[in-house]
Write a protein that holds these residues in place. Sequence first.
Motif, short mmCIF file in Angstrom:
data_model
loop_
_atom_site.label_atom_id
_atom_site.label_comp_id
_atom_site.label_asym_id
_atom_site.label_seq_id
_atom_site.Cartn_x
_atom_site.Cartn_y
_atom_site.Cartn_z
N LEU A 19 -21.79 32.59 -18.43
CA LEU A 19 -21.18 33.78 -19.04
C LEU A 19 -19.71 33.87 -18.66
CD1 LEU A 19 -24.05 36.18 -17.99
CD2 LEU A 19 -23.64 35.33 -20.29
N HIS A 20 -18.88 34.25 -19.64
CA HIS A 20 -17.45 34.42 -19.40
C HIS A 20 -17.00 35.76 -19.98
CE1 HIS A 20 -17.53 30.20 -18.28
NE2 HIS A 20 -18.20 29.99 -19.40
N ARG A 21 -16.66 35.75 -21.23
CA ARG A 21 -16.22 36.96 -21.94
C ARG A 21 -16.92 37.01 -23.30
NH1 ARG A 21 -12.37 35.26 -18.68
NH2 ARG A 21 -11.03 36.76 -17.63
N GLU A 22 -18.25 37.07 -23.25
CA GLU A 22 -19.04 37.03 -24.48
C GLU A 22 -19.92 38.26 -24.66
OE1 GLU A 22 -18.67 32.78 -22.89
OE2 GLU A 22 -19.52 34.60 -22.08
N LEU A 53 -21.84 34.04 -13.81
CA LEU A 53 -20.71 34.82 -14.31
C LEU A 53 -19.43 34.18 -13.83
CD1 LEU A 53 -22.57 37.99 -13.28
CD2 LEU A 53 -21.70 37.72 -15.61
N ASP A 54 -18.78 33.41 -14.70
CA ASP A 54 -17.55 32.70 -14.36
C ASP A 54 -16.35 33.48 -14.91
OD1 ASP A 54 -15.56 30.90 -13.71
OD2 ASP A 54 -16.18 29.38 -15.16
N ARG A 55 -15.70 34.19 -14.02
CA ARG A 55 -14.56 35.04 -14.41
C ARG A 55 -14.95 35.99 -15.55
NH1 ARG A 55 -9.61 30.60 -14.48
NH2 ARG A 55 -9.91 29.90 -12.34
N VAL A 81 -18.75 33.37 -9.98
CA VAL A 81 -17.93 32.24 -9.56
C VAL A 81 -16.55 32.36 -10.17
CG1 VAL A 81 -19.93 30.71 -9.24
CG2 VAL A 81 -18.76 30.76 -11.45
N ASP A 82 -15.62 31.58 -9.66
CA ASP A 82 -14.24 31.58 -10.16
C ASP A 82 -13.85 30.15 -10.50
OD1 ASP A 82 -11.69 32.39 -10.81
OD2 ASP A 82 -10.98 32.41 -8.75
N ASN A 83 -14.59 29.54 -11.45
CA ASN A 83 -14.33 28.16 -11.84
C ASN A 83 -13.38 28.04 -13.02
OD1 ASN A 83 -16.13 27.00 -9.92
ND2 ASN A 83 -17.84 27.54 -11.23
N GLY A 84 -13.51 28.93 -13.99
CA GLY A 84 -12.71 28.81 -15.20
C GLY A 84 -13.07 27.57 -16.00
N ASP A 92 -23.10 25.07 -10.49
CA ASP A 92 -23.43 26.17 -9.58
C ASP A 92 -24.78 26.79 -9.94
OD1 ASP A 92 -21.03 25.85 -8.20
OD2 ASP A 92 -19.99 27.42 -9.35
N GLY A 93 -25.03 26.95 -11.23
CA GLY A 93 -26.31 27.49 -11.68
C GLY A 93 -27.47 26.59 -11.31
N CYS A 94 -27.28 25.29 -11.42
CA CYS A 94 -28.33 24.33 -11.03
C CYS A 94 -28.66 24.46 -9.55
CB CYS A 94 -27.86 22.90 -11.29
SG CYS A 94 -28.02 22.41 -12.99
N GLN A 95 -27.65 24.65 -8.74
CA GLN A 95 -27.88 24.78 -7.29
C GLN A 95 -28.68 26.04 -6.97
OE1 GLN A 95 -27.27 22.38 -5.01
NE2 GLN A 95 -26.73 21.24 -6.85
N LEU A 96 -28.49 27.09 -7.74
CA LEU A 96 -29.19 28.35 -7.50
C LEU A 96 -30.59 28.36 -8.12
CD1 LEU A 96 -28.84 31.18 -6.27
CD2 LEU A 96 -27.87 31.92 -8.45
N ALA A 97 -30.80 27.55 -9.14
CA ALA A 97 -32.07 27.54 -9.88
C ALA A 97 -33.23 27.10 -8.99
CB ALA A 97 -31.95 26.61 -11.08
#
Length: 186
Positions: A19-22, A53-55, A81-84, A92-97
């Motif tokens: 998710l970003h700005r959607e 949630l990336d930015r 996260v702040d990946n952009g 990051d999502g895979c690591q948390l899954a």
Amino acid sequence: GSSERAHCTSIDVSIVLTLHREAIFLARTLRSLAEASSYARNSGITVELVAVLDRADAQTKSALTTSDKLRAFDQIRTIQVDNGSLGPSRNDGCQLASGNYISFADADDLISFNAIERMFAVAARLGKHTILVPKFLFAFDASYHIGEYFDLETVTPLALVRYQPLAVRIFAHRSRRDNFQFSDVR
């Protein structure tokens, strides 16, 4: 930081949703994912949603946290996260899954009501080394078209010259995580 709701003992499928700005698309995406999750649950399949949630802007965060569709998932995990960049955010999502299988989605994706259940059944039948991608892609928004994906026995690597050969809708066993490390392509 990350947050979590109701921990389940065993999760079959984790949906990693970037998710970003959607905010404008998120309600229908969550409705689609929730319907597929509920259908999968009827077959005894547990599904968690991993929201990355990336930015993300305030509207997107609010659309996620206030959605009544979240109750369709057996577990919800969120991380900010702040990946952009989509690649590192998916990683990051895979690591948390925590699911035995991982599926990817973007905030503007819609899936069939039976997509999770069917992908899970096929992947379980074919084994842990299988990576599944849906056969068809129906695109809408800026461009309307239907894309069909073929295996490498049908399409050669020369197709890369003209077509985007990859779909984010990957479904694979968690042991394949190393095979789908996403690159940082901003």
